[in-house]
Design a protein around this motif. Structure first.
Motif, short mmCIF file in Angstrom:
data_model
loop_
_atom_site.label_atom_id
_atom_site.label_comp_id
_atom_site.label_asym_id
_atom_site.label_seq_id
_atom_site.Cartn_x
_atom_site.Cartn_y
_atom_site.Cartn_z
N LEU A 31 0.87 -1.17 0.00
CA LEU A 31 0.00 0.00 0.00
C LEU A 31 0.91 1.22 0.00
O LEU A 31 1.61 1.49 0.97
CB LEU A 31 -0.91 -0.01 1.24
CG LEU A 31 -1.80 -1.25 1.40
CD1 LEU A 31 -2.42 -1.29 2.79
CD2 LEU A 31 -2.89 -1.26 0.33
N LEU A 112 -8.99 2.79 -5.00
CA LEU A 112 -7.77 2.02 -4.78
C LEU A 112 -7.92 0.64 -5.37
O LEU A 112 -8.93 -0.04 -5.15
CB LEU A 112 -7.46 1.91 -3.28
CG LEU A 112 -6.20 1.14 -2.90
CD1 LEU A 112 -4.95 1.83 -3.43
CD2 LEU A 112 -6.11 0.95 -1.38
N VAL A 114 -5.72 -3.01 -5.68
CA VAL A 114 -4.56 -3.74 -5.17
C VAL A 114 -4.55 -5.15 -5.72
O VAL A 114 -5.58 -5.69 -6.12
CB VAL A 114 -4.55 -3.79 -3.62
CG1 VAL A 114 -4.44 -2.39 -3.02
CG2 VAL A 114 -5.77 -4.51 -3.07
N VAL A 143 -8.34 -0.87 2.17
CA VAL A 143 -7.23 -0.98 3.12
C VAL A 143 -7.67 -1.75 4.36
O VAL A 143 -6.95 -2.62 4.86
CB VAL A 143 -6.70 0.42 3.51
CG1 VAL A 143 -5.66 0.31 4.63
CG2 VAL A 143 -6.08 1.10 2.30
#
Length: 237
Positions: A31, A112, A114, A143
């Motif tokens: 991150l 975001l 990931v 997150v």
């Protein structure tokens, strides 16, 4: 073993050959450039097999997943950020300063994406349905989901219950207050009080013996006090 380089480099290489250190320390997910309120700064967070590493401009920290006691995802009263608190069994230390909580400040609307550096089969085996190889969404939820999956700790939030949980206005979900010299916001949750500030404090409700209120004025007259004092007495101290 035939090892080239300095004696120190040779010793490190021998250790790597005798154990699976490269795999244990390999980053499975990163991150990048997250704003951290406590300890203050911007950090890259690497999630490895058994621990996470925080890389900042001046300091680095390592947190074992077994050291994580609780996760809290709380709305900041500004309406634009969420605070993700990682509460620790044993605090991080930097010189004479200790950090019992790591607090990330995450913008709500920022997207975001990931990717976990494991195959989909390995992800399913390790995380079950808690985390997919590819995750996307707004930054706070992604997150929180990632750190929850790696630490095996449930994320506690306002939706789980607490003060004014049904309110749509985040300013009503905490109480502005000060603890000694620290200004912050108190979140009365289902199983704990959480004081969000630059020096956060978590008090589990089952540790509370009694709560004492002082300077409380009744009525709606202009002379009524606009503040009151509260003292939390704990069973164990």
């Amino acid at each position: 073993a035939d090892v080239e380089g300095t004696p120190a480099e040779g010793f490190v290489e021998l250790l790597k050959q005798s154990g699976d250190l490269e795999v244990a320390g390999a980053s499975l997910l990163t991150l990048d450039d997250l704003q951290v309120q406590v300890p203050r700064g911007r950090y890259d967070i690497e999630l490895c097999d058994k621990f996470m590493k925080l890389h900042g401009k001046t300091n680095d920290y390592k947190v074992l997943y077994t050291n994580v006691a609780a996760l809290y995802l709380l709305p900041k009263p500004d309406g634009h950020h969420m605070a993700l608190s990682i509460s620790l069994e044993h605090p991080l230390r930097q010189g004479a300063t200790s950090y019992p909580h790591i607090v990330l400040q995450l913008p709500r609307e920022e997207p975001l994406d990931v990717e976990v550096q494991l195959s989909e089969k390995e992800c399913a085996s390790r995380f079950a349905d808690k985390l997919e190889k590819f995750e996307s969404g707004n930054m706070p939820s992604v997150v929180a989901k990632v750190i929850s999956a790696f630490t095996k700790r449930k994320v506690v939030g306002i939706k789980s219950g607490g003060f004014n949980a049904e309110s749509r206005d985040d300013r009503n979900k905490s109480i502005r207050c000060s603890l000694k010299a620290q200004d912050g916001f108190l979140f009365p949750l289902d199983k704990a009080f959480y004081f969000l500030s630059n020096k956060p404090v978590r008090i589990e409700l089952d540790r509370v013996a009694s709560i004492e209120f002082n300077r409380v004025e009744q009525g709606s007259s202009s002379s009524a006090a606009r503040t009151f004092d509260g003292t939390v007495h704990l069973k164990d101290s």
